[in-house]
Design a protein around this motif. Structure first.
Motif, PDB file in Angstrom:
ATOM      1  N   TYR A 525       0.849  -1.195   0.000  1.00 30.52           N
ATOM      2  CA  TYR A 525       0.000   0.000   0.000  1.00 30.52           C
ATOM      3  C   TYR A 525       0.882   1.242   0.000  1.00 30.52           C
ATOM      4  O   TYR A 525       1.803   1.366   0.806  1.00 30.52           O
ATOM      5  N   GLY A 526       0.587   2.189  -0.892  1.00 34.62           N
ATOM      6  CA  GLY A 526       1.317   3.447  -0.906  1.00 34.62           C
ATOM      7  C   GLY A 526       0.391   4.582  -1.365  1.00 34.62           C
ATOM      8  O   GLY A 526      -0.535   4.339  -2.131  1.00 34.62           O
ATOM      9  N   ASP A 527       0.567   5.789  -0.955  1.00 30.36           N
ATOM     10  CA  ASP A 527       1.394   6.244   0.135  1.00 30.36           C
ATOM     11  C   ASP A 527       0.464   6.471   1.312  1.00 30.36           C
ATOM     12  O   ASP A 527      -0.519   7.196   1.172  1.00 30.36           O
ATOM     13  N   CYS A 528       0.754   5.897   2.448  1.00 37.48           N
ATOM     14  CA  CYS A 528      -0.145   5.943   3.600  1.00 37.48           C
ATOM     15  C   CYS A 528       0.429   6.737   4.763  1.00 37.48           C
ATOM     16  O   CYS A 528      -0.116   6.691   5.868  1.00 37.48           O
ATOM     17  N   ALA A 529       1.563   7.451   4.553  1.00 37.65           N
ATOM     18  CA  ALA A 529       2.205   8.085   5.705  1.00 37.65           C
ATOM     19  C   ALA A 529       2.808   9.453   5.452  1.00 37.65           C
ATOM     20  O   ALA A 529       3.075  10.173   6.411  1.00 37.65           O
ATOM     21  N   VAL A 530       3.035   9.853   4.196  1.00 38.89           N
ATOM     22  CA  VAL A 530       3.855  11.050   3.973  1.00 38.89           C
ATOM     23  C   VAL A 530       3.116  12.173   3.251  1.00 38.89           C
ATOM     24  O   VAL A 530       3.036  13.295   3.752  1.00 38.89           O
ATOM     25  N   ASN A 531       2.574  11.923   2.070  1.00 38.14           N
ATOM     26  CA  ASN A 531       2.068  12.999   1.213  1.00 38.14           C
ATOM     27  C   ASN A 531       0.558  13.170   1.360  1.00 38.14           C
ATOM     28  O   ASN A 531      -0.216  12.277   0.987  1.00 38.14           O
ATOM     29  N   PRO A 532       0.099  14.317   1.865  1.00 41.18           N
ATOM     30  CA  PRO A 532      -1.334  14.498   2.134  1.00 41.18           C
ATOM     31  C   PRO A 532      -2.207  14.453   0.888  1.00 41.18           C
ATOM     32  O   PRO A 532      -3.226  13.772   0.866  1.00 41.18           O
ATOM     33  N   ASP A 533      -1.817  15.195  -0.158  1.00 40.39           N
ATOM     34  CA  ASP A 533      -2.675  15.262  -1.354  1.00 40.39           C
ATOM     35  C   ASP A 533      -1.800  15.427  -2.596  1.00 40.39           C
ATOM     36  O   ASP A 533      -1.686  16.518  -3.160  1.00 40.39           O
TER      37      ASP A 533
END
Length: 688
Positions: A525-533
């Motif tokens: 699964y990506g991205d679930c931690a860094v880039n909001p939008d």
């Protein structure tokens, strides 16, 4: 091709649990599911080896199906002259298990007509069964307390005896040998595994159970300490202190309050690491002495037994430990010993089990360990005195996964390891405050951040922070990667990486993935931690980076660009963003299998895919799921983690010039081990 390996002991003991673990580990890296079988069990208590293997590996078989018959039933059949019926019964039950498992580990039973496990009839019994099963055989010679010449002769004899009995010998292993030794040249590989005290030593809990002791003080951690030696306290305090050894269990009369306090104080002072204390004669210590003991916060257990010191030490010396589900440290130590002294690559090749095309969670985790060990790298752990980090470090060092640097005050780390009863002696310990690298790192950081007004003086203060210091270690080449986050936020872990290490030239945005270890598969699964939008270009970057990460870890990337719409079923700005990102991925990486926009159910379920997107090479078979924004991704991974019981490994950072990875603050020891292995593998692919 061999689908089954049969362990047989040569003489009593030998530590077959260690060898069974090692071989099961090899097989589990190649097939989805293994089976474990024993020809004979006691029938009165759960078999410890079957219990151990069943707990660690996904052996989806009832315990009642994992053995041939009981010793009592076997003795009756043999006594009635029905030996062939016994053999037939065991073979029939084995075949029923074998048909359900791609690979088998069989642990031979110490049975013969005389009751002597060292009798040649026992070896013949196991050789006959191995032949009937179609198994290759690994004889295990017990080297404990034996001279090298005797061990070599036993290994040579085991090979020739089994070959003469018609068995196919895979390898010969001498276990628990005293020090380094060379085994004789044989037509098959021969390996010597040294005695590892942590594996064979009983825990304080095992001693307590065997002695029927009453617990006066101590928790589960205190009871889990290894007992490496016994010291009887009967002399004056200075004499007893002189004889204390690391890992010793102090056995002393219950009215010797002076020795209770003295041994505890020596432990707290760091003069010796005591395993615990046993008070004999049923006498309880004076409450005033116990208050002193409690105030010392030793982390030790105090046991009370009714017997005298002589009987207590006599009974204690007969207690032996073994790897078990209750003692994961022993399991890791056993595997570390096996993997350090056996050529596992060659042995896996000789086992010749066809590797499954499917990557199961267990195979994925074991592959991480294998690949990290193959190209060992140094990983820095900034939270060097945290308990989970230290426990993971012990596992990582025992398994040879990576070289480690722990950040923190050396005396704090030494104290914590002593309190926890663990060993991280091979780890480098660096204190950022006093390190000779601090000035160098401060100058380098000030130069990197000069455009933000950073001065050398300010940078010197920043370098006191472990995450910044650890990141500069990676940047300067003193470490190959960093793992943090057990006690720090994600921002505190990755902000230094963004400032110092920065992204690869071809990547516009750093991102992350989670490896989702479901019951029967591994998804990314990506991205679930860094880039909001992320915008369309950034989303395409995330997809390509995620696919490359997936491939690096042995999973075929089939990329699903997720949306609330599949194909042209919906419209809107969010759908258009995903559609544009999908086209950018196809343009930049025409070799990748990618589909989007696509809904989650169409990406993962073949039946839904056949209806919504028939003919797609990705729909229903996706392995990489790229979420359109952080809100969707973060909530989805946590929902799957909690609702489906998946193990989420990550976030694994991607797109940085050198690997820095974040831990959840709820990370377990196993999570930390996996993340360090992933970081080491990423580092092995980075320019040094």
């Amino acid at each position: 091709m061999a689908r089954s390996v049969y362990l047989t002991g040569v003489g009593a003991g030998g530590g077959k649990s260690t060898i069974a673990l090692g071989l099961a580990e090899l097989l589990s890296r190649q097939v989805e599911r293994i089976g474990a079988f024993r020809p004979l069990v006691s029938g009165t208590t759960p078999d410890p080896i079957l219990t151990l293997l069943g707990d660690r590996y996904p052996i989806d078989l009832p315990m009642a199906d994992r053995y041939g018959t009981t010793y009592a039933e076997a003795a009756t059949l043999v006594g009635e002259g029905r030996r062939e019926e016994l053999i037939g019964r065991i073979v029939e039950r084995y075949r029923a298990v074998e048909r359900r498992c791609p690979a088998m580990v069989v642990v031979g039973s110490d049975f013969d007509d005389t009751g002597d496990p060292g009798n040649p009839r026992a070896l013949a019994f196991n050789a006959r069964l191995a032949t009937e099963f179609g198994s290759v055989v690994v004889p295990v010679v017990d080297g404990f307390g034996q001279e090298p010449e005797a061990v070599a002769a036993a290994a040579r004899g085991a090979y020739h005896d089994l070959a003469d009995l018609g068995a196919t010998v895979l390898a010969v292993i001498a276990n628990r040998v005293s020090g380094p030794m060379t085994l004789p040249e044989l037509p098959v590989p021969a390996y010597a595994i040294p005695e590892v005290p942590t594996v064979s030593a009983p825990t304080v809990a095992e001693v307590a159970a065997a002695l029927g002791a009453t617990l006066l003080a101590g928790d589960d951690a205190a009871l889990g300490r290894d007992v490496l030696d016994y010291v009887v306290g009967a002399a004056h305090v200075p004499t007893v202190l002189e004889h204390l050894t690391d890992g010793c269990l102090v056995i002393t009369p219950g009215d010797r309050d002076d020795l209770l306090v003295a041994a505890s104080a020596a432990h707290v002072a760091g003069q010796v690491s005591v395993a615990g204390l046993v008070l004999t004669l049923g006498a309880r210590p004076d409450p005033r002495a116990m208050r002193v003991f409690d105030g010392l916060n030793t982390g030790l257990a105090v046991l009370s037994v009714p017997t005298d010191s002589y009987d207590t030490i006599s009974a204690s010396s007969r207690i032996h430990g073994r790897p078990s589900p209750a003692h994961p440290r022993k399991v890791e130590a056993a595997l570390g010993a096996f993997e350090s002294h056996v050529d596992t690559v060659d042995l896996a090749r000789r086992l010749a089990v066809s590797r499954s095309a499917r990557v199961t969670p267990l195979m994925f985790e074991y592959d991480l360990i294998d690949r990290a060990r193959a190209r060992r790298r140094r990983v820095v752990l900034p939270e060097g005195s945290e308990e989970r980090i230290l426990r993971a470090a012990e596992v990582l060092l025992r398994r040879g996964v990576a070289d480690l640097t722990l950040l923190g005050r050396p005396d704090d780390i030494a104290r914590r390891t002593r309190e926890l009863g663990i060993d991280v002696g091979d780890a480098q310990v660096v204190d950022p405050i006093t390190s000779e690298w601090r000035d160098e790192f401060a100058a380098g950081y000030a130069k990197l951040r000069a455009h933000r007004g950073m001065t050398v003086e300010l940078a010197h203060d920043v370098m006191a922070q472990p995450n910044y210091f650890g990141t500069m270690m990676v940047q300067a080449g003193h470490a190959d990667g960093m793992v943090s986050g057990a006690t720090h936020t994600t921002a505190a872990t990755i902000r230094p990486a963004f400032e110092i290490i920065r992204t690869l030239p071809e990547v516009s945005v750093a991102s992350s993935v989670f490896f989702m270890l479901l019951a029967d598969r591994v998804l990314v699964y990506g991205d679930c931690a860094v880039n909001p939008d992320p915008d369309a270009a950034q989303l395409a970057d995330i997809a390509i980076s995620s696919a490359e990460t997936t491939a690096r870890f042995g999973i075929e990337p089939r990329v699903a660009m997720l949306s609330y719409s599949t194909g042209g079923s919906g419209a809107g700005a969010d759908v258009d963003k995903v559609a544009a990102a999908t086209e950018l991925v196809r343009l930049r990486r025409p070799d990748l299998l990618v589909e989007g926009p696509i809904q989650y159910d169409a990406a993962i379920d073949p039946l839904v895919a056949a209806t919504k997107l028939p003919g797609s090479p990705v729909a229903g078979r996706a392995t990489v799921f790229v979420f359109p924004d952080l809100n969707t991704g973060n909530n989805t991974y946590k929902a799957v983690q909690r609702s489906a019981g998946a193990v989420a490994v990550g976030p694994v950072m991607q797109g940085l010039r050198r690997p820095v990875n974040d831990l959840s603050r709820g990370a377990t020891v196993a999570d930390i081990v996996n993340t360090v292995a992933i970081t080491a593998i990423q580092a092995a692919g980075e320019p040094s």
